[in-house]
Design an enzyme around this catalytic site. Structure first.
Site, PDB file in Angstrom:
ATOM      1  CD  GLU A 127      -2.623   1.296   2.605  1.00 14.88           C
ATOM      2  OE1 GLU A 127      -3.669   1.955   2.589  1.00 14.88           O
ATOM      3  OE2 GLU A 127      -2.202   0.697   3.619  1.00 14.88           O
ATOM      4  CE  LYS A 201      -7.461   1.810   3.516  1.00 12.53           C
ATOM      5  NZ  LYS A 201      -6.221   2.364   4.121  1.00 12.53           N
ATOM      6  CB  CYS A 242      -4.638  -1.112   4.433  1.00 17.26           C
ATOM      7  SG  CYS A 242      -3.787  -0.956   6.033  1.00 17.26           S
TER       8      CYS A 242
END
Length: 369
Positions: A127, A201, A242
């Protein structure tokens, strides 16, 4: 009404009419049990005649069928597709990240090339690998991915390398600029160099742990609105970034869409990393009986945000197949998709779900019908 929320779990309302939805099954079973006191029921039930045992097994099978496992996923879960490859190597490139963007791009390129030279057909990056991880840096390092070329040197490199080496690249994530909005975005490039998917995300990292860490991605970033699953030369892959790994519903949707593998570029920190990083990976793999791969930046103790590291590959039984510590590293590990069916046969969770009690709703698929 369409919703940006991709999934939900809810209880089937018909069961609210019966405070004990198992009671009808218990009453059926009682026809085959002798009249026993609670103290003696264990010892006596071990001595049931074979005819009664067979009957109980038959009822157990009937009960499982009446649980409506096929209705536990709405729409129904897709069958696991036959992958283009059964076995292949994945490369996890745990990279150091600096404030020098050109250096970061060149460094990532060399790591991808090294992973490919060691046999990796799929390479996963961390990331935010082209930029320091901070709200101040995201606007400065952001790229216009859709414009390509000079407007997005990071993805231009990924496209060139994937085509030249004939590999699939899950390109970690970089800050993406779209008009006046910024996203934390993962790009997937096929072995032909084409952009096959782009995941923004979905769940932003907004946390406040007193005395430990406070970070608010929402100060600069906008949340994505679409789950991302992509068919590649190395199978069907679900993408998260994440914090997305904390939300099991997303992983469950990917599994219901027939994913072989989930990839999560991530940068857990020194507070949550030791406690949750491996735990969450193993949970997502075990719950959904598929592979989970993660890739973190290497740790830089002098950075404003310190990553935990420990990039990892987890198998469908929750076993850690390969991992590393916090330094720079390239992990090469084998993925064998034939194991997926073995695990799902041994633990037939898909046939044991309680569709009469709960359902996972894939809103995106439902709205597309």
């Amino acid at each position: 009404m369409k919703s940006a929320i991709s999934s939900s779990l809810f209880f089937n309302s018909k069961n609210l009419l019966n405070p004990n939805p198992l009671s009808r099954f218990i009453s059926l079973k009682s026809n085959f049990l002798p009249k026993l006191s609670p103290r003696s029921i264990t010892s006596h039930t071990l001595k049931l005649p074979s005819s009664s045992t067979s009957a109980l097994r038959s009822i157990s099978s009937s009960m499982a069928s009446s649980f409506n496992p096929e209705q536990a996923r709405v729409p129904s879960a897709l069958p696991l597709p036959a992958p283009p490859l059964t076995k292949f190597n994945i490369g996890l490139c745990q990279l150091s990240v600096t404030s020098d963007k050109k250096r970061n791009i060149s460094h990532a390129k060399k790591a991808i090339e090294e992973a490919a030279s060691k046999g990796a057909k799929l390479v996963l990056l961390p990331e935010i690998w082209n930029s320091p991880y901070s709200n101040d840096s995201f606007p400065v390092y952001a790229e216009e991915i859709d414009a390509g070329g000079d407007a997005s040197p990071s993805t231009a490199m990924l496209s060139e390398v994937s085509k030249r080496l004939k590999i699939t690249i899950i390109g970690g994530s970089i800050p993406e600029r779209v008009g006046d909005r910024l996203y934390n975005t993962c790009c997937v490039f096929g072995s032909d160099g084409e952009l096959k998917a782009k995941h923004r995300k979905i769940h932003l990292f907004d946390i406040d742990i007193p005395g430990k860490i406070t970070f608010m991605e929402s100060k600069t970033l906008t949340a994505g609105e679409t789950p991302t699953i992509v068919d590649t030369d190395v199978g069907r892959i679900g993408i998260g970034i994440c914090y997305d790994i904390r939300f099991q519903e997303l992983a469950m949707i990917y599994a219901a869409r027939g994913a072989h593998l989930l990839c999560y570029p991530g940068a857990f920190n020194m507070t949550t990393g030791p406690l949750h990083w491996e735990l969450l990976q193993r949970a997502r793999a075990t719950d959904n009986q598929l592979y989970v791969a993660t890739c973190s930046p290497a740790r830089d103790s002098g950075a404003g945000y310190t990553a935990w590291g420990h990039s990892t590959l987890v198998g469908p039984f929750g076993e850690v197949l390969a991992t590393t510590e916090h330094e720079e590293a390239i992990i090469i590990a084998e993925i064998d998709y034939s194991i997926l069916e073995q695990r799902r046969t041994s633990l037939p969770l898909n046939r044991q779900r309680r569709g009469d009690l709960y359902q996972l709703v894939d809103v995106q698929r439902l709205d597309s019908k």
